[in-house]
Design a protein around this motif. Structure first.
Motif, mmCIF file in Angstrom:
data_model
loop_
_atom_site.group_PDB
_atom_site.id
_atom_site.type_symbol
_atom_site.label_atom_id
_atom_site.label_comp_id
_atom_site.label_asym_id
_atom_site.label_seq_id
_atom_site.Cartn_x
_atom_site.Cartn_y
_atom_site.Cartn_z
ATOM 1 N N SER A 200 0.831 -1.212 0.000
ATOM 2 C CA SER A 200 0.000 0.000 0.000
ATOM 3 C C SER A 200 0.863 1.258 0.000
ATOM 4 O O SER A 200 0.427 2.314 0.469
ATOM 5 N N ALA A 201 2.067 1.159 -0.522
ATOM 6 C CA ALA A 201 3.015 2.270 -0.448
ATOM 7 C C ALA A 201 2.750 3.315 -1.523
ATOM 8 O O ALA A 201 2.434 2.986 -2.673
ATOM 9 N N THR A 202 2.904 4.567 -1.150
ATOM 10 C CA THR A 202 2.879 5.644 -2.130
ATOM 11 C C THR A 202 4.216 5.685 -2.863
ATOM 12 O O THR A 202 5.206 5.084 -2.422
ATOM 13 N N ILE A 203 4.250 6.398 -3.974
ATOM 14 C CA ILE A 203 5.509 6.569 -4.707
ATOM 15 C C ILE A 203 6.543 7.253 -3.820
ATOM 16 O O ILE A 203 7.727 6.888 -3.821
ATOM 17 N N GLU A 204 6.106 8.222 -3.041
ATOM 18 C CA GLU A 204 7.015 8.920 -2.128
ATOM 19 C C GLU A 204 7.652 7.952 -1.137
ATOM 20 O O GLU A 204 8.874 7.963 -0.920
ATOM 21 N N GLU A 205 6.836 7.106 -0.514
ATOM 22 C CA GLU A 205 7.360 6.150 0.459
ATOM 23 C C GLU A 205 8.325 5.165 -0.197
ATOM 24 O O GLU A 205 9.346 4.782 0.394
ATOM 25 N N TRP A 206 8.007 4.758 -1.407
ATOM 26 C CA TRP A 206 8.844 3.817 -2.164
ATOM 27 C C TRP A 206 10.219 4.428 -2.444
ATOM 28 O O TRP A 206 11.257 3.796 -2.214
ATOM 29 N N GLU B 4 23.475 4.364 2.380
ATOM 30 C CA GLU B 4 24.513 3.523 2.985
ATOM 31 C C GLU B 4 25.635 3.188 1.997
ATOM 32 O O GLU B 4 26.548 2.443 2.330
ATOM 33 N N GLY B 5 25.527 3.709 0.760
ATOM 34 C CA GLY B 5 26.634 3.551 -0.176
ATOM 35 C C GLY B 5 26.393 2.642 -1.355
ATOM 36 O O GLY B 5 27.221 2.580 -2.266
ATOM 37 N N ASN B 6 25.273 1.915 -1.367
ATOM 38 C CA ASN B 6 24.990 1.025 -2.492
ATOM 39 C C ASN B 6 24.175 1.797 -3.531
ATOM 40 O O ASN B 6 22.997 2.082 -3.324
ATOM 41 N N SER B 7 24.796 2.117 -4.648
ATOM 42 C CA SER B 7 24.135 2.925 -5.683
ATOM 43 C C SER B 7 23.410 2.078 -6.722
ATOM 44 O O SER B 7 22.700 2.622 -7.572
ATOM 45 N N ARG B 8 23.556 0.754 -6.657
ATOM 46 C CA ARG B 8 22.973 -0.119 -7.692
ATOM 47 C C ARG B 8 21.604 -0.628 -7.245
ATOM 48 O O ARG B 8 21.431 -1.776 -6.868
ATOM 49 N N VAL B 9 20.628 0.268 -7.317
ATOM 50 C CA VAL B 9 19.266 -0.025 -6.865
ATOM 51 C C VAL B 9 18.323 0.005 -8.052
ATOM 52 O O VAL B 9 18.350 0.927 -8.870
ATOM 53 N N MET B 10 17.473 -1.014 -8.139
ATOM 54 C CA MET B 10 16.385 -1.079 -9.111
ATOM 55 C C MET B 10 15.073 -1.034 -8.348
ATOM 56 O O MET B 10 14.958 -1.645 -7.283
ATOM 57 N N LEU B 11 14.098 -0.355 -8.895
ATOM 58 C CA LEU B 11 12.769 -0.279 -8.299
ATOM 59 C C LEU B 11 11.830 -1.216 -9.046
ATOM 60 O O LEU B 11 11.903 -1.302 -10.269
ATOM 61 N N CYS B 12 10.954 -1.897 -8.332
ATOM 62 C CA CYS B 12 10.031 -2.832 -8.972
ATOM 63 C C CYS B 12 8.591 -2.505 -8.611
ATOM 64 O O CYS B 12 8.191 -2.620 -7.445
ATOM 65 N N GLU B 13 7.812 -2.095 -9.614
ATOM 66 C CA GLU B 13 6.361 -1.889 -9.457
ATOM 67 C C GLU B 13 5.689 -3.254 -9.591
ATOM 68 O O GLU B 13 5.726 -3.871 -10.656
ATOM 69 N N ARG B 14 5.070 -3.723 -8.505
ATOM 70 C CA ARG B 14 4.485 -5.065 -8.481
ATOM 71 C C ARG B 14 3.000 -5.047 -8.153
ATOM 72 O O ARG B 14 2.401 -6.067 -7.819
ATOM 73 N N GLY B 15 2.408 -3.856 -8.243
ATOM 74 C CA GLY B 15 0.995 -3.744 -7.944
ATOM 75 C C GLY B 15 0.750 -3.347 -6.503
ATOM 76 O O GLY B 15 1.491 -3.753 -5.599
ATOM 77 N N VAL C 180 7.873 7.586 -11.827
ATOM 78 C CA VAL C 180 9.153 7.342 -11.159
ATOM 79 C C VAL C 180 10.313 7.642 -12.098
ATOM 80 O O VAL C 180 11.343 8.179 -11.670
ATOM 81 N N LYS C 181 10.149 7.339 -13.384
ATOM 82 C CA LYS C 181 11.206 7.675 -14.346
ATOM 83 C C LYS C 181 11.415 9.193 -14.414
ATOM 84 O O LYS C 181 12.527 9.659 -14.678
ATOM 85 N N GLU C 182 10.353 9.952 -14.176
ATOM 86 C CA GLU C 182 10.440 11.414 -14.173
ATOM 87 C C GLU C 182 11.113 11.923 -12.898
ATOM 88 O O GLU C 182 11.908 12.864 -12.931
ATOM 89 N N LEU C 183 10.800 11.289 -11.771
ATOM 90 C CA LEU C 183 11.292 11.743 -10.476
ATOM 91 C C LEU C 183 12.686 11.230 -10.138
ATOM 92 O O LEU C 183 13.428 11.879 -9.400
ATOM 93 N N SER C 184 13.024 10.040 -10.643
ATOM 94 C CA SER C 184 14.245 9.349 -10.212
ATOM 95 C C SER C 184 15.059 8.851 -11.391
ATOM 96 O O SER C 184 14.524 8.590 -12.472
ATOM 97 N N HIS C 185 16.344 8.691 -11.154
ATOM 98 C CA HIS C 185 17.266 8.143 -12.156
ATOM 99 C C HIS C 185 17.383 6.632 -12.062
ATOM 100 O O HIS C 185 18.065 6.008 -12.889
ATOM 101 N N LEU C 186 16.724 6.012 -11.083
ATOM 102 C CA LEU C 186 16.869 4.570 -10.868
ATOM 103 C C LEU C 186 16.053 3.777 -11.889
ATOM 104 O O LEU C 186 14.964 4.194 -12.282
ATOM 105 N N PRO C 187 16.547 2.602 -12.313
ATOM 106 C CA PRO C 187 15.776 1.753 -13.241
ATOM 107 C C PRO C 187 14.477 1.275 -12.602
ATOM 108 O O PRO C 187 14.403 1.064 -11.387
ATOM 109 N N VAL C 188 13.450 1.110 -13.451
ATOM 110 C CA VAL C 188 12.138 0.645 -12.984
ATOM 111 C C VAL C 188 11.784 -0.671 -13.685
ATOM 112 O O VAL C 188 11.729 -0.733 -14.914
ATOM 113 N N ILE C 189 11.553 -1.700 -12.905
ATOM 114 C CA ILE C 189 11.124 -3.012 -13.389
ATOM 115 C C ILE C 189 9.648 -3.180 -13.054
ATOM 116 O O ILE C 189 9.203 -2.770 -11.981
#
Length: 291
Positions: free
Chosen positions: A146-152, A162-173, A193-202
């Motif tokens: 039930s997370a908002t985009i902001e919370e995600w 914490e230093g790990n820059s290799r993060v992917m985001l996953c929209e799973r419903g 999310v592609k507009e707000l963030s540089h992280l990949p979206v799966i």
């Protein structure tokens, strides 16, 4: 929205690209992650992994630790499941992704897996997020039930900080009032999310729909909306699957979907093949072919 100091476009205007042996997540490629919901046994896993490799799948998925709603449901094979995933990687050359459910299991999962998955139930497990932020493995962070985009995005910030820059985001419903589908896959969230963030979206249309017949059309919609890749559940005998059989594609269905996605990707100026890996990957499959 509170400022995402590290996940936001203001911090990094260019897209993050995560380099893996078989693909570049966040690039012009449409990356395919596929496999069974849960690792069930070695024969099934390796036979399926070989078939998936031949179809052009880039990353192999499979759960060794399964957080289930009921304590009486199949909970995964644990470390034996991780060993089976490692054998499937050896047989195919595909990097593997699996979920870590508890900070106490993180070191064990890192020993076997190439990519660490944080499931939707743990999206705001802040202790776990900080710990995976300290490892060198790429992390796939699923959106909470039930997370908002902001919370995600702020959950991703915990890992990045914490230093790990290799993060992917996953929209799973997300969970809505609708009961016909398992969840409501938020297509809006992909371009947002592609507009707000540089992280990949799966996108994960398997969990997003919960119905096999809906997976392919929603997968196509997600790619059209700009998803960097798809996570798909596949099983050769879904009616016998120990977890998520109703939403798992048959291998033949996945093969048809991948053909459609190649055409769609081409129309969008994207592609699914990694030319540098294509020949070596085929050689691996031929050496380990199961007849």
């Amino acid at each position: 929205m509170p400022a995402c100091q590290l996940a936001g476009r203001k911090h990094q205007p260019q897209n993050t690209v995560i380099e893996l042996p078989t693909c570049r997540v966040g690039s012009e490629q449409v990356v395919i992650i596929a496999g069974p919901c849960a690792v069930e046994n070695e024969d099934l896993m390796i036979t399926l992994a070989l078939a998936l490799k031949e179809m052009g799948v880039h990353i192999l998925r499979g759960g060794a630790f399964k957080p289930r709603t009921s304590p009486y449901s199949f909970q995964g094979l644990g470390e034996e499941g991780l060993r089976i995933l490692a054998r499937a990687r050896e047989a195919t050359g595909l990097p593997v992704i699996t979920e870590v459910t508890d900070v106490r299991c993180l070191e064990l999962v890192c020993r076997y897996s190439d990519i660490i998955q944080i499931g939707s139930r743990n999206m705001q497990n802040f202790v776990l997020l900080r710990e995976v932020g300290r490892v060198s493995k790429p992390v796939l962070l699923k959106r909470g039930l039930s997370a908002t985009i902001e919370e995600w995005l702020l959950a991703a910030e915990y890992i990045l900080s914490e230093g790990n820059s290799r993060v992917m985001l996953c929209e799973r419903g997300i969970r809505t009032f609708e009961t016909y589908t398992r969840n409501t896959l938020d297509i809006n969230a992909i371009p947002a999310v592609k507009e707000l963030s540089h992280l990949p979206v799966i996108a994960d249309p398997s969990h997003g729909t919960g119905r096999r017949s809906l997976v392919a059309p929603v997968a196509r919609a997600a790619v059209a909306a700009g998803a960097d890749g798809l996570m798909l559940e596949v099983h050769p005998r879904p009616e016998e699957a120990l977890s998520d059989g109703p939403q798992s594609l048959l291998p033949a269905q996945l093969e048809r979907l991948l053909a459609e996605l190649r055409s769609l990707a081409g129309a969008l100026g994207r592609q699914m093949v990694n030319p540098a890996y294509e020949k070596s990957g085929r050689d691996i499959v031929n050496r380990h072919r199961v007849v």
